[in-house]
Design a protein around this motif. Sequence first.
Motif, mmCIF file in Angstrom:
data_model
loop_
_atom_site.group_PDB
_atom_site.id
_atom_site.type_symbol
_atom_site.label_atom_id
_atom_site.label_comp_id
_atom_site.label_asym_id
_atom_site.label_seq_id
_atom_site.Cartn_x
_atom_site.Cartn_y
_atom_site.Cartn_z
ATOM 1 N N GLU A 415 -7.454 -9.766 10.637
ATOM 2 C CA GLU A 415 -8.885 -9.891 10.450
ATOM 3 C C GLU A 415 -9.329 -9.073 9.236
ATOM 4 O OE1 GLU A 415 -10.294 -12.016 12.152
ATOM 5 O OE2 GLU A 415 -12.402 -11.684 11.634
ATOM 6 N N ALA A 416 -8.774 -7.872 9.132
ATOM 7 C CA ALA A 416 -9.172 -6.999 8.021
ATOM 8 C C ALA A 416 -8.790 -7.624 6.692
ATOM 9 C CB ALA A 416 -8.507 -5.633 8.173
ATOM 10 N N ILE A 417 -7.576 -8.173 6.646
ATOM 11 C CA ILE A 417 -7.113 -8.729 5.376
ATOM 12 C C ILE A 417 -7.931 -9.955 5.006
ATOM 13 C CG2 ILE A 417 -5.148 -9.881 4.305
ATOM 14 C CD1 ILE A 417 -3.414 -7.820 5.885
ATOM 15 N N VAL A 418 -8.328 -10.759 6.006
ATOM 16 C CA VAL A 418 -9.119 -11.944 5.712
ATOM 17 C C VAL A 418 -10.533 -11.555 5.291
ATOM 18 C CG1 VAL A 418 -10.149 -13.992 6.729
ATOM 19 C CG2 VAL A 418 -7.781 -13.438 7.215
ATOM 20 N N ARG A 419 -11.113 -10.551 5.955
ATOM 21 C CA ARG A 419 -12.515 -10.217 5.712
ATOM 22 C C ARG A 419 -12.736 -9.395 4.452
ATOM 23 N NH1 ARG A 419 -13.500 -13.965 7.719
ATOM 24 N NH2 ARG A 419 -13.078 -14.337 9.898
ATOM 25 N N LEU A 420 -11.748 -8.572 4.112
ATOM 26 C CA LEU A 420 -11.957 -7.676 2.983
ATOM 27 C C LEU A 420 -12.044 -8.462 1.683
ATOM 28 C CD1 LEU A 420 -9.653 -4.590 3.415
ATOM 29 C CD2 LEU A 420 -12.095 -4.595 3.089
ATOM 30 N N PRO A 421 -12.732 -7.906 0.678
ATOM 31 C CA PRO A 421 -12.662 -8.524 -0.649
ATOM 32 C C PRO A 421 -11.215 -8.540 -1.119
ATOM 33 C CG PRO A 421 -14.317 -6.799 -0.589
ATOM 34 C CD PRO A 421 -13.622 -6.762 0.717
ATOM 35 N N ARG A 423 -9.589 -7.754 -3.646
ATOM 36 C CA ARG A 423 -8.959 -6.613 -4.303
ATOM 37 C C ARG A 423 -8.581 -5.539 -3.300
ATOM 38 N NH1 ARG A 423 -10.559 -5.540 -10.014
ATOM 39 N NH2 ARG A 423 -11.025 -7.598 -10.858
ATOM 40 N N LEU A 424 -9.309 -5.486 -2.200
ATOM 41 C CA LEU A 424 -9.043 -4.432 -1.217
ATOM 42 C C LEU A 424 -7.985 -4.848 -0.198
ATOM 43 C CD1 LEU A 424 -12.455 -2.825 -0.387
ATOM 44 C CD2 LEU A 424 -10.410 -1.694 -1.201
ATOM 45 N N SER A 425 -7.761 -6.149 -0.073
ATOM 46 C CA SER A 425 -6.877 -6.584 1.011
ATOM 47 C C SER A 425 -5.462 -6.062 0.799
ATOM 48 C CB SER A 425 -6.894 -8.098 1.129
ATOM 49 O OG SER A 425 -6.314 -8.664 -0.012
ATOM 50 N N GLY A 426 -5.107 -5.834 -0.476
ATOM 51 C CA GLY A 426 -3.799 -5.238 -0.748
ATOM 52 C C GLY A 426 -3.681 -3.872 -0.112
ATOM 53 N N ALA A 427 -4.775 -3.115 -0.194
ATOM 54 C CA ALA A 427 -4.771 -1.779 0.411
ATOM 55 C C ALA A 427 -4.576 -1.870 1.915
ATOM 56 C CB ALA A 427 -6.076 -1.068 0.085
ATOM 57 N N ALA A 428 -5.274 -2.852 2.533
ATOM 58 C CA ALA A 428 -5.137 -3.027 3.988
ATOM 59 C C ALA A 428 -3.702 -3.370 4.347
ATOM 60 C CB ALA A 428 -6.078 -4.114 4.468
ATOM 61 N N THR A 429 -3.072 -4.220 3.532
ATOM 62 C CA THR A 429 -1.685 -4.586 3.795
ATOM 63 C C THR A 429 -0.793 -3.355 3.745
ATOM 64 O OG1 THR A 429 -2.265 -6.519 2.511
ATOM 65 C CG2 THR A 429 0.005 -6.343 3.219
ATOM 66 N N MET A 430 -1.042 -2.513 2.739
ATOM 67 C CA MET A 430 -0.234 -1.307 2.597
ATOM 68 C C MET A 430 -0.375 -0.426 3.825
ATOM 69 S SD MET A 430 1.459 -0.576 -0.218
ATOM 70 C CE MET A 430 1.200 1.123 -0.710
ATOM 71 N N VAL A 431 -1.631 -0.193 4.217
ATOM 72 C CA VAL A 431 -1.880 0.660 5.382
ATOM 73 C C VAL A 431 -1.152 0.090 6.587
ATOM 74 C CG1 VAL A 431 -3.638 1.459 6.977
ATOM 75 C CG2 VAL A 431 -4.054 1.536 4.534
ATOM 76 N N GLY A 432 -1.250 -1.225 6.761
ATOM 77 C CA GLY A 432 -0.599 -1.876 7.902
ATOM 78 C C GLY A 432 0.892 -1.662 7.863
ATOM 79 N N ALA A 433 1.480 -1.909 6.687
ATOM 80 C CA ALA A 433 2.933 -1.788 6.586
ATOM 81 C C ALA A 433 3.369 -0.362 6.879
ATOM 82 C CB ALA A 433 3.384 -2.211 5.202
ATOM 83 N N PHE A 434 2.627 0.610 6.328
ATOM 84 C CA PHE A 434 3.014 2.000 6.550
ATOM 85 C C PHE A 434 2.839 2.407 8.002
ATOM 86 C CE2 PHE A 434 2.903 3.074 1.951
ATOM 87 C CZ PHE A 434 4.134 3.673 1.933
#
Lengths: 558, 413
Positions: A415-421, A423-434
Amino acid sequence: MKRIKCPRIRKLSADRPEASIQQAEKELTKLQKMTRQSTVFGEEIEDLVDQLRQVAAPSSEPFIFTSILEENKKLLQSIFKDCGDIEFRNFDAGGKSALLVYLEGMADTSNLERNVIKPLMSQTAPDNPNTGNLSEIFTTMKGISEHILGASSVSVLTKANAAIDAVMMGNALLLIDGISEGLSISAVKYVKRNIGGANNEHILRGPNEAFNEGLTDNIVLIRRRSRDTNIKVQILKIGERTKTSVAILYVANLVKPGLVEEVERRIKLIDTDKVLASARIEEFIVDHPWSPFPQVQTTERPDKVLAALYEGRVGIIVDGTPATLLVPCTYNVLMQSPDDYTIQPVIASLIRLTRNVTAFIAIYLPAIYVSVVSYHPGMLPTTMAISVAELRARTPFPSFLEAIMMELLLEVFQEAIVRLPQRLSGAATMVGAFMVGTTIVQAGLINPLLVVVVAITAISSYSMPSYTFNLALRWLRIPMLVLASILGLYGVIIGILAVTIHACSLRSFGESYIGGLFDITLLSDWKDGVVRLPSKLLKERPKEFGAKDLTRGGEEDG
Amino acid sequence: MLFLRNFGVGKWSKICLGSILFITISLLIGGCWDQRELQERLFVLAVAIDKADEGGDTKEEKEKKSIENFVQPHGNKLYRLSYQILQLTPASGSGEGARKASISTYVISSTGESMFEMLRDMLGQVSKGFWFEHLQAIVISEAAARQGGLQPLIDLFRRDTEMRWLIKLLITSGEAKKLLEYKPPDGEPGGIFLSDSLHLYKKNPHVPGWIPGLGETSQAIDNKKTVQISRVELVEDIVKIGGTALFKEGKFVGYIDEYATKGTAFFSAAEKSAIITIECPDHPGKILAFELFRHETKLTVHVNGEDIYYTLDIGMKGNLGESQCGNQYDTMDEEAIHKVELLVAEEVKHNILYAFHMYQELQVDPGDFGTKLRAYQPLAWERVKEHWDEAAFPNVSLFPSVNVTIENIGSHK
């Protein structure tokens, strides 16, 4: 000891009758009645005002055109009151005053200037050779449109409603003093997106054009791909207020008899004020709105629509939405991708089989994991049981809680990755992976095996060609997990039975959702269903959709 | 209900909602009853059954024994039951190196008569419940088997729902508990080691074929057949499986050696592969090995008046596996190979008769002979069935005829 006398506790309503629930209900209904009556009064007053304003219009029309332009203008102005974007342009045409009404931004002004205003105004010039019969021409709109106007598409309107609709669609309305008719001149031009690539259904080889928001453009995309006069387009207006155009597309000599009529009937039954997306139409026309499974195929690819039309299915294009609907829709068609037809048949067949397996995994794998770990570890091979037990040796939560937490986390990340702009979704992916990949596992909150299970499940559901089907699989995982955690593998089996029975009894415009796969009379559909044979061998259309002509080739055509 | 009515919920929907609620509640109440997480179960990987007074000679061990005990209302202290339990070492997250290669186990015991009572008593020594679904092997000491026969030892394991048919049974002449404490060199748990080792029966003719599982043993007991159980011995830190222990009607009869075990397999072609050695034809004192690949065996019973005798026709195919006969010995010579074939046939005959006579001496029918007689000569069987093992079987004769073909010789010009 003195006994304290305590009054018996009774309901409040026993002491105070006005506090009883019946009383409250009665008051409420009274209030509702009054509100209803007041709205009725309001409407009646409005009607009275309307009646006072117009001369002698029939009940369905707001007014009728008169031959006096000033009066017509006043009537139109009362309709378009406070619509700042309606333009009234007065000019002189052949000695008579004329009025052009159009919606600013929706009508092509330069077109109107060139083809309407200029020819009409030039009629006043004394050196015009046509002046002889000018007065004759200016008596009817038909004459004006035939002799003077340079516009390509015009129509004479006598009804006020039609005239208002025409203006709202972006056409220009021409009124001339002395003529009690209007002329609608089609000069629609508004801002819209260009035809782009298919973003959501990108394929590797093959066409990549996708629909955009304009209905006419979308129909053009289909027409351009086939010079077949049998492709019919039927346009309906849906939505009490938005009056959205909905086009029904079908191939007249293929489609199953009755299917188009049924689609039309269901669309006409839609009772809503607005249609902003095709999904709205979808929800109105499906047989079982409570089912998680998508019962209408959506696509943004014109080639996919055309392929479906030639299988005897019906397409529904909704103005303003790139996502086009295709009915009937079965499990089988959702499992196919246009890419299957651009790669080698053996590979495509393997990929299709894989998709069926992954669909199963996407629903049941976490449930099977939970039931095996908490109820039936005896089913695992001994060495595997030992390594799983060692992985779980210090895990604080039972497997069900663990799995639910991971599922929740996964949904949150999606949901976060879909909703975020973007440019930011990459950051969400990183946080998730970590977080999931390393920290949670290292902290010992969740064991690595479950991470693997959930990751496989997620990847499996992503591999579905249809996004709505992927959502259905994601939804079904949770009840399966709950069943597995309560009843173990028995629960999973009950779940499998329930899902299968539901999918078999589900009908999309008369076709069983999954039952076609198990129907022996439809075995020949497997050629382009569970597997895909080379195109040379696909000489027949799928029987499932009941196409009138089953052979694709020409010579056997009836 | 006012709330529901506002949402347009009718009578049927109410019934549906009610039944969903009912099902959910009953599932929540009735479900989850046997839920136990994997890590909450104690994996019992092997079981050892000894006589109660076996082993434990040192003072220290005697002290230990006194605590592995409980007051028992009925029966005597007959057996000592030991469990080999998996020790869960959590896989710590810091990299690959942290994973331990070996899997550790520990052993706990109790003494008593009822296996079940001892099982529950041993719960006093652990913190989680025992779990037997991955039980691999049951090791029985010869002394325990002699004391009361096989039946009391394995009855619990045949009856309980957690037990599996593939649990392997083994017999040892020493103390069985010592085998559980034995740590195999490659770090796998002892129970898995024993069970996997028995799985090599396809290549190893010195263990009985697909017989020693708990299921097959149960079938043999129920059909009143001879029970064959593999023998395992532990000396110092060497474990060796080989040979067979025989039980007749639950009673321990005796052991047969590896050679006879191999011969037994030839009765019914139970072997997938076997190595048969002979002396070199032209070079006495040196050895040549034949590797058996395929064989067909037909055991036929003949009755001639009072006389019962059997013929055993065997056709064998295989390779010349090894020749230590020196370089001068030419394996390319067809004559020489034919000679070898005949010698191997002789050797197989000898092996079969060796095993057969051993059975006759022990007065135990390995299983095939009585069955054949009953199936093909029911009248003769009726006559002898009362005292088949004791009187009839030791006196029947067996005439094996063996045909050996060597297919590959493994050498070239």
